[in-house]
Motif scaffolding. Structure first.
Motif, PDB file in Angstrom:
ATOM      1  N   LEU A  47     -81.010  58.629  84.336  1.00 21.80           N
ATOM      2  CA  LEU A  47     -79.578  58.877  84.486  1.00 21.80           C
ATOM      3  C   LEU A  47     -79.290  60.173  83.748  1.00 21.80           C
ATOM      4  CD1 LEU A  47     -78.339  55.212  84.044  1.00 21.80           C
ATOM      5  CD2 LEU A  47     -79.293  56.379  86.054  1.00 21.80           C
ATOM      6  N   THR A  48     -79.035  61.218  84.527  1.00 22.18           N
ATOM      7  CA  THR A  48     -78.953  62.573  83.991  1.00 22.18           C
ATOM      8  C   THR A  48     -77.512  62.876  83.605  1.00 22.18           C
ATOM      9  OG1 THR A  48     -80.818  63.209  85.386  1.00 22.18           O
ATOM     10  CG2 THR A  48     -79.455  64.991  84.507  1.00 22.18           C
ATOM     11  N   MET A  49     -77.275  63.026  82.313  1.00 19.28           N
ATOM     12  CA  MET A  49     -75.914  63.206  81.815  1.00 19.28           C
ATOM     13  C   MET A  49     -75.508  64.669  81.929  1.00 19.28           C
ATOM     14  SD  MET A  49     -75.385  60.123  81.233  1.00 19.28           S
ATOM     15  CE  MET A  49     -73.710  60.320  80.709  1.00 19.28           C
ATOM     16  N   ARG A  50     -75.465  65.122  83.168  1.00 18.38           N
ATOM     17  CA  ARG A  50     -75.107  66.504  83.469  1.00 18.38           C
ATOM     18  C   ARG A  50     -74.276  66.508  84.749  1.00 18.38           C
ATOM     19  NH1 ARG A  50     -79.474  70.230  82.693  1.00 18.38           N
ATOM     20  NH2 ARG A  50     -78.169  71.533  84.033  1.00 18.38           N
ATOM     21  N   ALA A  51     -73.352  67.486  84.868  1.00 19.34           N
ATOM     22  CA  ALA A  51     -72.550  67.603  86.079  1.00 19.34           C
ATOM     23  C   ALA A  51     -73.368  68.234  87.197  1.00 19.34           C
ATOM     24  CB  ALA A  51     -71.315  68.446  85.796  1.00 19.34           C
ATOM     25  N   ASN A  52     -74.432  68.944  86.792  1.00 20.22           N
ATOM     26  CA  ASN A  52     -75.262  69.642  87.774  1.00 20.22           C
ATOM     27  C   ASN A  52     -76.675  69.674  87.215  1.00 20.22           C
ATOM     28  OD1 ASN A  52     -75.363  71.792  85.751  1.00 20.22           O
ATOM     29  ND2 ASN A  52     -73.260  72.182  86.394  1.00 20.22           N
ATOM     30  N   THR A  53     -77.621  70.059  88.063  1.00 19.39           N
ATOM     31  CA  THR A  53     -78.966  70.232  87.529  1.00 19.39           C
ATOM     32  C   THR A  53     -79.613  71.452  88.171  1.00 19.39           C
ATOM     33  OG1 THR A  53     -81.173  69.315  87.230  1.00 19.39           O
ATOM     34  CG2 THR A  53     -79.972  68.550  89.175  1.00 19.39           C
ATOM     35  N   GLU A  54     -80.324  72.215  87.359  1.00 17.78           N
ATOM     36  CA  GLU A  54     -81.089  73.346  87.873  1.00 17.78           C
ATOM     37  C   GLU A  54     -82.411  72.861  88.460  1.00 17.78           C
ATOM     38  OE1 GLU A  54     -80.101  72.950  84.758  1.00 17.78           O
ATOM     39  OE2 GLU A  54     -81.977  72.188  83.890  1.00 17.78           O
ATOM     40  N   ARG A  55     -82.656  71.560  88.379  1.00 18.06           N
ATOM     41  CA  ARG A  55     -83.924  70.968  88.847  1.00 18.06           C
ATOM     42  C   ARG A  55     -83.606  69.953  89.937  1.00 18.06           C
ATOM     43  NH1 ARG A  55     -86.855  72.385  83.878  1.00 18.06           N
ATOM     44  NH2 ARG A  55     -85.190  73.055  82.511  1.00 18.06           N
ATOM     45  N   PRO A  56     -83.067  70.425  91.105  1.00 16.62           N
ATOM     46  CA  PRO A  56     -82.531  69.489  92.108  1.00 16.62           C
ATOM     47  C   PRO A  56     -83.570  68.528  92.665  1.00 16.62           C
ATOM     48  CG  PRO A  56     -82.654  71.728  92.986  1.00 16.62           C
ATOM     49  CD  PRO A  56     -82.904  71.839  91.521  1.00 16.62           C
ATOM     50  N   ILE A  57     -84.846  68.915  92.626  1.00 17.35           N
ATOM     51  CA  ILE A  57     -85.869  68.035  93.211  1.00 17.35           C
ATOM     52  C   ILE A  57     -85.932  66.699  92.459  1.00 17.35           C
ATOM     53  CG2 ILE A  57     -87.959  68.679  91.880  1.00 17.35           C
ATOM     54  CD1 ILE A  57     -89.303  69.081  94.695  1.00 17.35           C
ATOM     55  N   THR A  58     -85.498  66.720  91.175  1.00 14.55           N
ATOM     56  CA  THR A  58     -85.546  65.467  90.402  1.00 14.55           C
ATOM     57  C   THR A  58     -84.545  64.438  90.933  1.00 14.55           C
ATOM     58  OG1 THR A  58     -83.951  66.258  88.749  1.00 14.55           O
ATOM     59  CG2 THR A  58     -86.293  66.627  88.278  1.00 14.55           C
ATOM     60  N   CYS A  59     -83.497  64.919  91.614  1.00 15.18           N
ATOM     61  CA  CYS A  59     -82.528  63.976  92.199  1.00 15.18           C
ATOM     62  C   CYS A  59     -82.796  63.756  93.687  1.00 15.18           C
ATOM     63  CB  CYS A  59     -81.105  64.498  92.004  1.00 15.18           C
ATOM     64  SG  CYS A  59     -80.627  64.488  90.270  1.00 15.18           S
ATOM     65  N   GLU A  60     -83.292  64.803  94.376  1.00 16.02           N
ATOM     66  CA  GLU A  60     -83.499  64.685  95.826  1.00 16.02           C
ATOM     67  C   GLU A  60     -84.730  63.837  96.144  1.00 16.02           C
ATOM     68  OE1 GLU A  60     -83.638  68.814  96.718  1.00 16.02           O
ATOM     69  OE2 GLU A  60     -81.468  69.050  96.430  1.00 16.02           O
ATOM     70  N   GLU A  61     -85.841  64.132  95.483  1.00 14.41           N
ATOM     71  CA  GLU A  61     -87.080  63.366  95.730  1.00 14.41           C
ATOM     72  C   GLU A  61     -87.385  62.427  94.570  1.00 14.41           C
ATOM     73  OE1 GLU A  61     -90.643  65.547  96.574  1.00 14.41           O
ATOM     74  OE2 GLU A  61     -89.570  66.952  97.862  1.00 14.41           O
ATOM     75  N   GLY A  62     -86.997  62.852  93.389  1.00 13.38           N
ATOM     76  CA  GLY A  62     -87.406  62.152  92.175  1.00 13.38           C
ATOM     77  C   GLY A  62     -86.474  61.021  91.793  1.00 13.38           C
ATOM     78  N   SER A  63     -86.620  60.578  90.553  1.00 15.07           N
ATOM     79  CA  SER A  63     -85.939  59.356  90.105  1.00 15.07           C
ATOM     80  C   SER A  63     -84.628  59.639  89.373  1.00 15.07           C
ATOM     81  CB  SER A  63     -86.885  58.584  89.179  1.00 15.07           C
ATOM     82  OG  SER A  63     -87.244  59.414  88.083  1.00 15.07           O
ATOM     83  N   GLY A  64     -84.102  60.874  89.507  1.00 17.07           N
ATOM     84  CA  GLY A  64     -82.889  61.246  88.775  1.00 17.07           C
ATOM     85  C   GLY A  64     -81.614  60.979  89.557  1.00 17.07           C
ATOM     86  N   THR A  65     -80.539  60.711  88.826  1.00 20.32           N
ATOM     87  CA  THR A  65     -79.177  60.617  89.399  1.00 20.32           C
ATOM     88  C   THR A  65     -78.241  61.341  88.462  1.00 20.32           C
ATOM     89  OG1 THR A  65     -79.651  58.443  90.341  1.00 20.32           O
ATOM     90  CG2 THR A  65     -77.326  59.031  90.123  1.00 20.32           C
ATOM     91  N   LEU A  66     -77.427  62.243  89.009  1.00 24.02           N
ATOM     92  CA  LEU A  66     -76.464  62.972  88.166  1.00 24.02           C
ATOM     93  C   LEU A  66     -75.282  62.069  87.832  1.00 24.02           C
ATOM     94  CD1 LEU A  66     -76.189  66.551  89.720  1.00 24.02           C
ATOM     95  CD2 LEU A  66     -77.417  65.839  87.656  1.00 24.02           C
ATOM     96  N   ILE A  67     -74.953  62.027  86.542  1.00 24.47           N
ATOM     97  CA  ILE A  67     -73.892  61.138  86.053  1.00 24.47           C
ATOM     98  C   ILE A  67     -72.721  61.948  85.501  1.00 24.47           C
ATOM     99  CG2 ILE A  67     -73.427  59.357  84.278  1.00 24.47           C
ATOM    100  CD1 ILE A  67     -75.405  58.322  86.226  1.00 24.47           C
ATOM    101  N   GLY A  68     -72.945  63.242  85.211  1.00 22.07           N
ATOM    102  CA  GLY A  68     -71.928  64.011  84.494  1.00 22.07           C
ATOM    103  C   GLY A  68     -71.822  63.496  83.067  1.00 22.07           C
ATOM    104  N   SER A  69     -70.628  63.617  82.492  1.00 15.23           N
ATOM    105  CA  SER A  69     -70.425  63.057  81.144  1.00 15.23           C
ATOM    106  C   SER A  69     -69.590  61.796  81.249  1.00 15.23           C
ATOM    107  CB  SER A  69     -69.715  64.082  80.255  1.00 15.23           C
ATOM    108  OG  SER A  69     -70.501  65.227  80.132  1.00 15.23           O
ATOM    109  N   SER A  70     -69.690  61.128  82.409  1.00 12.96           N
ATOM    110  CA  SER A  70     -68.790  60.013  82.722  1.00 12.96           C
ATOM    111  C   SER A  70     -69.310  58.669  82.209  1.00 12.96           C
ATOM    112  CB  SER A  70     -68.614  59.957  84.254  1.00 12.96           C
ATOM    113  OG  SER A  70     -68.204  58.676  84.643  1.00 12.96           O
TER     114      SER A  70
END
Ligand code: UD1
Length: 367
Positions: free
Chosen positions: A305-328
């Motif tokens: 669970l990536t506590m960022r509004a954006n990521t410079e490493r998009p493959i971690t969310c597109e193919e990988g196990s990441g989900t952008l959460i922001g600071s929410s």
């Protein structure tokens, strides 16, 4: 003899330089010089990585230390320039300087080297969050704009550099060198007794790291996130190796008491590489705002669970196990519930994150 200087400054650099240095040192006709800027100087943010990853003592230690962005950048620039100019006056000047990642030391070394005509290779080039409020984004843009060789860890990096109009003959997709280190250490890490020492069961706990200004510099944001972590820890124990700047904020915002209400949320000192990998590689979930940990989670296939509004490493969310959460805080709670319910998305490890990136990098550096 080709003389290559490699620069490391802060914690996330050390696991990237280790395999590159090892490959170059195996290559005939190459002499490497390891320069530590001293941006990170605490034992547990620096020395422990050298010991555990078998990195030799720096050949040159610049000892710049902490400061404002401009102070730190200027101090690294001055010290690197002096080093390179002194070498240029000898019979063995540097032919190339290698920088990795996106910390202040990366950018400062690249600028100083380029201005004294030492070509720069940037490992982890092309990553863009498109968020210029992040110091790392400025560091990435400036470093790439003046580097001669741009070595990318994922296809988005190549695309960003193409869009920015770079000469594509200088751009190479080499894969993720940090994953080389992870793959070479994961077995050793899992055999450590870290879990027993912390009374944790494999697959049944979460790992938290937070240090970015967007999460820790505003009291309300930090308190909201910590409140969710406190609540969740009653069901899933959490370990939180805490960065010095985060610890300082927790104390300044008087949130220590909130954390002390959660016996199953363990605050730890920053961990060494092997203990930390022991923790992350057997976790149920990872909550982080770190760039590197997003990638390590993807390589390990552990929900991140990536506590960022954006990521410079998009493959971690597109193919990988990441989900952008922001600071929410609500988003964090909702995604943690999904993980606990076993409903988190499936993921895969990206191509070229195969443990052999340093071999490809060394081949390019010596041609
Ligand atoms: C830096 C990087 C960041 C990276 C992070 C990993 C920049 C702009 N940021 O952030 O991209 O994710 O490292 O840790 O380069 N401090 C210590 N001991 C140390 C070093 C720092 O206590 O050994 C404290 C000091 O109070 C210092 C503060 O941490 O002022 C910030 O250190 P700094 O290197 O400026 O940035 P990080 O937040 O560590």
């Amino acid at each position: 003899m080709q003389r290559i200087a490699i620069v490391a400054g802060a914690r996330p650099n050390f696991m990237k330089i280790a395999p590159i240095l090892r490959e170059l040192d195996k290559t005939a006709g190459v002499a490497t010089t390891l320069i530590h800027t001293g941006q990170h100087y605490d034992k547990n943010l620096s020395d422990v990585f050298f010991e555990e990853l078998g990195i030799r003592q720096p050949d040159i230690a610049l000892k710049v230390g902490s400061g404002s962005h401009a102070e730190q950048t200027a101090d690294v620039m001055k010290a690197i320039e002096k080093t390179l100019v002194e070498a240029a006056a000898t019979s063995s000047p540097f032919d190339r300087l290698v920088v990795v990642g996106d910390v202040n030391s990366t950018m400062a070394a690249a600028i100083a080297a380029t201005k004294v005509h030492v070509p720069v290779a940037h490992v982890e080039a092309g990553l863009r969050s498109f968020d210029r409020s992040m110091p790392e984004e400025i560091n990435r843009l400036l470093t790439d704009s003046i580097s001669d060789m741009l070595l990318c860890s994922e296809p988005a990096g190549v695309e960003n550099l193409r869009r920015e109009g770079h000469d594509m003959s200088r751009v190479h997709l080499v894969g993720n060198v940090m994953i080389d280190t992870l793959m070479s250490q994961v077995e050793r890490a899992r055999s450590r007794d870290t879990l027993e020492r912390l009374s944790l069961d494999a697959g049944e706990y979460g790992v938290v790291t937070l240090h970015r200004p967007s999460n820790v510099d505003d009291r309300e944001t930090l308190a909201g996130l910590l409140q969710v972590l406190v609540e969740i820890s009653a069901r899933v124990p959490l370990v939180f190796p805490i960065h010095p700047r985060t610890r300082a904020r927790v104390e300044a915002f008087q949130l220590t008491e909130l954390l002390s209400t959660a016996p199953r949320l363990q605050l730890l000192e920053p961990q060494g590489y092997v203990d930390f990998l022991c923790l992350t590689s057997q976790a149920k979930v990872i909550v982080t705002d770190s760039g590197g940990l997003q990638e390590e989670s993807t390589a390990l296939g552990i929900p991140c669970l990536t506590m960022r509004a954006n990521t410079e490493r998009p493959i971690t969310c597109e193919e990988g196990s990441g989900t952008l959460i922001g600071s929410s805080a609500p988003q964090l709670r909702a995604q943690l519930e999904r993980v606990i319910a076993g409903q988190y998305k499936p993921s895969q490890c990206p191509e070229l994150w195969d443990g052999k990136a340093a071999v490809r990098i060394a081949q390019l550096l010596v041609t």
